[in-house]
Design a protein around this motif. Structure first.
Motif, PDB file in Angstrom:
ATOM      1  N   GLN A 103       7.077   6.737  -7.568  1.00 37.11           N
ATOM      2  CA  GLN A 103       6.527   7.637  -6.549  1.00 37.11           C
ATOM      3  C   GLN A 103       5.480   6.910  -5.708  1.00 37.11           C
ATOM      4  O   GLN A 103       5.463   7.023  -4.472  1.00 37.11           O
ATOM      5  N   LEU A 104       4.621   6.140  -6.376  1.00 39.80           N
ATOM      6  CA  LEU A 104       3.589   5.391  -5.662  1.00 39.80           C
ATOM      7  C   LEU A 104       4.190   4.226  -4.886  1.00 39.80           C
ATOM      8  O   LEU A 104       3.772   3.931  -3.760  1.00 39.80           O
ATOM      9  N   ILE A 105       5.163   3.541  -5.480  1.00 37.26           N
ATOM     10  CA  ILE A 105       5.838   2.432  -4.795  1.00 37.26           C
ATOM     11  C   ILE A 105       6.526   2.931  -3.529  1.00 37.26           C
ATOM     12  O   ILE A 105       6.422   2.315  -2.462  1.00 37.26           O
ATOM     13  N   ASN A 106       7.243   4.039  -3.636  1.00 35.42           N
ATOM     14  CA  ASN A 106       7.961   4.565  -2.479  1.00 35.42           C
ATOM     15  C   ASN A 106       7.009   4.903  -1.331  1.00 35.42           C
ATOM     16  O   ASN A 106       7.288   4.585  -0.163  1.00 35.42           O
ATOM     17  N   GLU A 107       5.894   5.546  -1.649  1.00 34.17           N
ATOM     18  CA  GLU A 107       4.918   5.851  -0.594  1.00 34.17           C
ATOM     19  C   GLU A 107       4.395   4.572   0.046  1.00 34.17           C
ATOM     20  O   GLU A 107       4.289   4.465   1.266  1.00 34.17           O
ATOM     21  N   ALA A 108       4.049   3.607  -0.793  1.00 34.70           N
ATOM     22  CA  ALA A 108       3.494   2.354  -0.286  1.00 34.70           C
ATOM     23  C   ALA A 108       4.500   1.612   0.583  1.00 34.70           C
ATOM     24  O   ALA A 108       4.155   1.094   1.658  1.00 34.70           O
ATOM     25  N   TYR A 109       5.747   1.553   0.140  1.00 33.87           N
ATOM     26  CA  TYR A 109       6.776   0.851   0.909  1.00 33.87           C
ATOM     27  C   TYR A 109       7.087   1.587   2.205  1.00 33.87           C
ATOM     28  O   TYR A 109       7.349   0.952   3.240  1.00 33.87           O
ATOM     29  N   ASP A 110       7.044   2.909   2.180  1.00 31.18           N
ATOM     30  CA  ASP A 110       7.231   3.677   3.424  1.00 31.18           C
ATOM     31  C   ASP A 110       6.172   3.278   4.447  1.00 31.18           C
ATOM     32  O   ASP A 110       6.465   3.059   5.624  1.00 31.18           O
ATOM     33  N   VAL A 111       4.925   3.176   3.989  1.00 31.62           N
ATOM     34  CA  VAL A 111       3.815   2.807   4.863  1.00 31.62           C
ATOM     35  C   VAL A 111       4.020   1.399   5.422  1.00 31.62           C
ATOM     36  O   VAL A 111       3.865   1.161   6.622  1.00 31.62           O
ATOM     37  N   CYS A 112       4.361   0.460   4.530  1.00 32.22           N
ATOM     38  CA  CYS A 112       4.530  -0.930   4.955  1.00 32.22           C
ATOM     39  C   CYS A 112       5.673  -1.076   5.959  1.00 32.22           C
ATOM     40  O   CYS A 112       5.561  -1.828   6.943  1.00 32.22           O
ATOM     41  N   GLU A 113       6.758  -0.367   5.721  1.00 26.17           N
ATOM     42  CA  GLU A 113       7.889  -0.440   6.644  1.00 26.17           C
ATOM     43  C   GLU A 113       7.526   0.119   8.011  1.00 26.17           C
ATOM     44  O   GLU A 113       7.930  -0.417   9.047  1.00 26.17           O
ATOM     45  N   LEU A 114       6.732   1.197   8.039  1.00 25.54           N
ATOM     46  CA  LEU A 114       6.285   1.760   9.318  1.00 25.54           C
ATOM     47  C   LEU A 114       5.403   0.772  10.079  1.00 25.54           C
ATOM     48  O   LEU A 114       5.384   0.761  11.307  1.00 25.54           O
ATOM     49  N   ASP A 115       4.692  -0.074   9.339  1.00 23.97           N
ATOM     50  CA  ASP A 115       3.812  -1.057   9.960  1.00 23.97           C
ATOM     51  C   ASP A 115       4.536  -2.368  10.273  1.00 23.97           C
ATOM     52  O   ASP A 115       3.918  -3.315  10.760  1.00 23.97           O
ATOM     53  N   GLY A 116       5.829  -2.426   9.957  1.00 24.81           N
ATOM     54  CA  GLY A 116       6.611  -3.621  10.258  1.00 24.81           C
ATOM     55  C   GLY A 116       6.429  -4.752   9.276  1.00 24.81           C
ATOM     56  O   GLY A 116       6.751  -5.911   9.570  1.00 24.81           O
ATOM     57  N   ILE A 117       5.918  -4.448   8.079  1.00 17.93           N
ATOM     58  CA  ILE A 117       5.700  -5.475   7.060  1.00 17.93           C
ATOM     59  C   ILE A 117       6.969  -5.648   6.227  1.00 17.93           C
ATOM     60  O   ILE A 117       7.493  -4.678   5.684  1.00 17.93           O
ATOM     61  N   LYS A 118       7.434  -6.865   6.125  1.00 17.27           N
ATOM     62  CA  LYS A 118       8.593  -7.167   5.303  1.00 17.27           C
ATOM     63  C   LYS A 118       8.119  -7.535   3.909  1.00 17.27           C
ATOM     64  O   LYS A 118       7.459  -8.548   3.710  1.00 17.27           O
ATOM     65  N   MET A 119       8.429  -6.714   2.937  1.00 18.10           N
ATOM     66  CA  MET A 119       7.951  -6.931   1.576  1.00 18.10           C
ATOM     67  C   MET A 119       8.734  -8.045   0.878  1.00 18.10           C
ATOM     68  O   MET A 119       9.906  -8.291   1.183  1.00 18.10           O
ATOM     69  N   LEU A 120       8.070  -8.723  -0.064  1.00 19.98           N
ATOM     70  CA  LEU A 120       8.709  -9.810  -0.802  1.00 19.98           C
ATOM     71  C   LEU A 120       9.777  -9.282  -1.755  1.00 19.98           C
ATOM     72  O   LEU A 120      10.808  -9.924  -1.967  1.00 19.98           O
ATOM     73  N   ASN A 121       9.515  -8.116  -2.351  1.00 25.43           N
ATOM     74  CA  ASN A 121      10.423  -7.529  -3.338  1.00 25.43           C
ATOM     75  C   ASN A 121      11.053  -6.251  -2.806  1.00 25.43           C
ATOM     76  O   ASN A 121      10.503  -5.587  -1.924  1.00 25.43           O
ATOM     77  N   THR A 122      12.188  -5.881  -3.384  1.00 26.25           N
ATOM     78  CA  THR A 122      12.721  -4.539  -3.157  1.00 26.25           C
ATOM     79  C   THR A 122      11.871  -3.557  -3.953  1.00 26.25           C
ATOM     80  O   THR A 122      11.045  -3.965  -4.783  1.00 26.25           O
ATOM     81  N   ARG A 123      12.081  -2.286  -3.744  1.00 20.06           N
ATOM     82  CA  ARG A 123      11.317  -1.278  -4.491  1.00 20.06           C
ATOM     83  C   ARG A 123      11.602  -1.387  -5.996  1.00 20.06           C
ATOM     84  O   ARG A 123      10.685  -1.285  -6.814  1.00 20.06           O
ATOM     85  N   GLN A 124      12.846  -1.617  -6.347  1.00 18.76           N
ATOM     86  CA  GLN A 124      13.197  -1.749  -7.759  1.00 18.76           C
ATOM     87  C   GLN A 124      12.577  -3.011  -8.354  1.00 18.76           C
ATOM     88  O   GLN A 124      12.094  -3.001  -9.484  1.00 18.76           O
ATOM     89  N   GLU A 125      12.573  -4.098  -7.586  1.00 11.31           N
ATOM     90  CA  GLU A 125      11.969  -5.343  -8.075  1.00 11.31           C
ATOM     91  C   GLU A 125      10.473  -5.183  -8.284  1.00 11.31           C
ATOM     92  O   GLU A 125       9.897  -5.768  -9.206  1.00 11.31           O
TER      93      GLU A 125
END
Length: 333
Positions: A224-246
């Motif tokens: 739940q926390l990862i999904n919120e954080a990744y939603d925020v990062c994607e909106l800001d155009g940040i490409k994360m190193l890991n997938t949500r599952q990783e």
């Protein structure tokens, strides 16, 4: 290489001592008087690994105002986010435009402060997945066997140069297992997301990392926390190193295998009635989300809970001090 570690706390000492043992010249600069005075008095810092084999490691340690060496290749910053601005002001007399900066501080906000003193092409930032505990003035415990943990790092410009590659080699010799990336924001945010889950929840419930990860509902809470954080990062155009599952897999590996018996640094601050960095971790995700019209409600709620816990602890401390004073007066009367 020649290093100056600014912030000789748990992580600063681990990086500095291991870089020194790998054959580099290292100085330490810190402002906590009991800690600095103790290291000067005993001629170094007492180091243990998993609370065993205590031995004295000689170190050169200075207060900011007494340090004047400008001949260092790399300045390593390991401070709490709320301490950095003041320390930069106190240390600016030994900064120059030839020095590189390495920092693996928790949370976000430090890079913007460093950019006020150093050129973008000189800044290298990253994340350190390794546990260390400052047991008291002049005493530090390295958690895990030699080579335990890892780190990700990236140039602010995302363009590694010769000094960057040389730094990576020295970090390899010191057993930090560095991974150099060309994704600056994604590299930093990976640790922010990790800390926003493990550090915050373990602190609130005063538990070790494995105690959280072994709870049957931990994966659901983490995601739940990862999904919120990744939603925020994607909106800001940040490409994360890991997938949500990783990211979830990383949380579980570190919590169950790498450092299961570790209390996160936020808990260590809370337990000693020091301000936590929650505003630079969960709070940062909340602020970044609002910038794009997104409400990271779970992270916001957790940040409020941490501040409530801080408030409650401070209130209890004041009451305890007042009761102690009243008891002393009653005895004297």
């Amino acid at each position: 290489m020649k290093f100056t570690v600014v912030g000789a706390g748990a992580m600063g000492l681990r990086y500095g001592v291991l870089l020194q043992e790998a054959g580099n010249e290292v100085d330490f600069v810190d402002a906590w008087q009991p800690h600095v005075d103790k290291m000067k008095e005993q001629g170094g810092v007492y180091v243990t690994r998993d609370h065993e084999n205590e031995h004295l490691v000689p170190v050169n340690v200075y207060y900011p105002e007494e340090y004047t060496n400008q001949d260092q290749d790399v300045l390593v910053f390991f401070l709490k986010q709320m301490q950095l601005e003041d320390m930069l002001k106190r240390c600016k007399h030994f900064f120059n435009d030839k020095q590189y900066v390495l920092t693996c501080m928790n949370g976000m906000g430090h890079v913007e402060k460093l950019l006020q003193y150093f050129k973008p092409e000189k800044i290298i930032a990253g994340t350190a997945l390794v546990a260390t505990i400052l047991d008291g003035p002049g005493k530090v415990d390295f958690v895990g066997k030699p080579g335990a943990g890892s780190m990700n790092m990236a140039n602010y410009t995302e363009k590694p140069d010769d000094v960057t590659y040389k730094l990576v080699e020295e970090l390899k010799k010191a057993n930090f297992n560095p991974n150099l990336t060309t994704n600056f924001k994604g590299t930093l945010m990976a640790k922010v997301v990790f800390n926003s889950v493990v550090n915050t929840l373990c602190t609130l419930f005063e538990i070790k990392m494995v105690e959280y990860a072994s709870y049957a509902g931990a994966d659901e809470m983490s995601m739940q926390l990862i999904n919120e954080a990744y939603d925020v990062c994607e909106l800001d155009g940040i490409k994360m190193l890991n997938t949500r599952q990783e990211e979830l897999d990383s949380i579980n590996y570190v919590s169950k295998v790498a450092n299961p018996l570790h209390y996160p640094s936020m808990y260590q601050d809370m337990s000693k009635n020091r301000p936590t960095e929650v505003d630079y971790i969960n709070g940062y995700l909340v602020s970044l989300g609002k910038k794009h019209g997104y409400e990271a409600k779970t992270h916001e709620f957790l940040a409020h809970l941490v501040h409530l816990a801080e408030h409650n602890r401070q209130a209890k401390t004041k009451i305890n001090k007042l009761n102690t004073k009243m008891e002393k007066r009653a005895v004297n009367f």
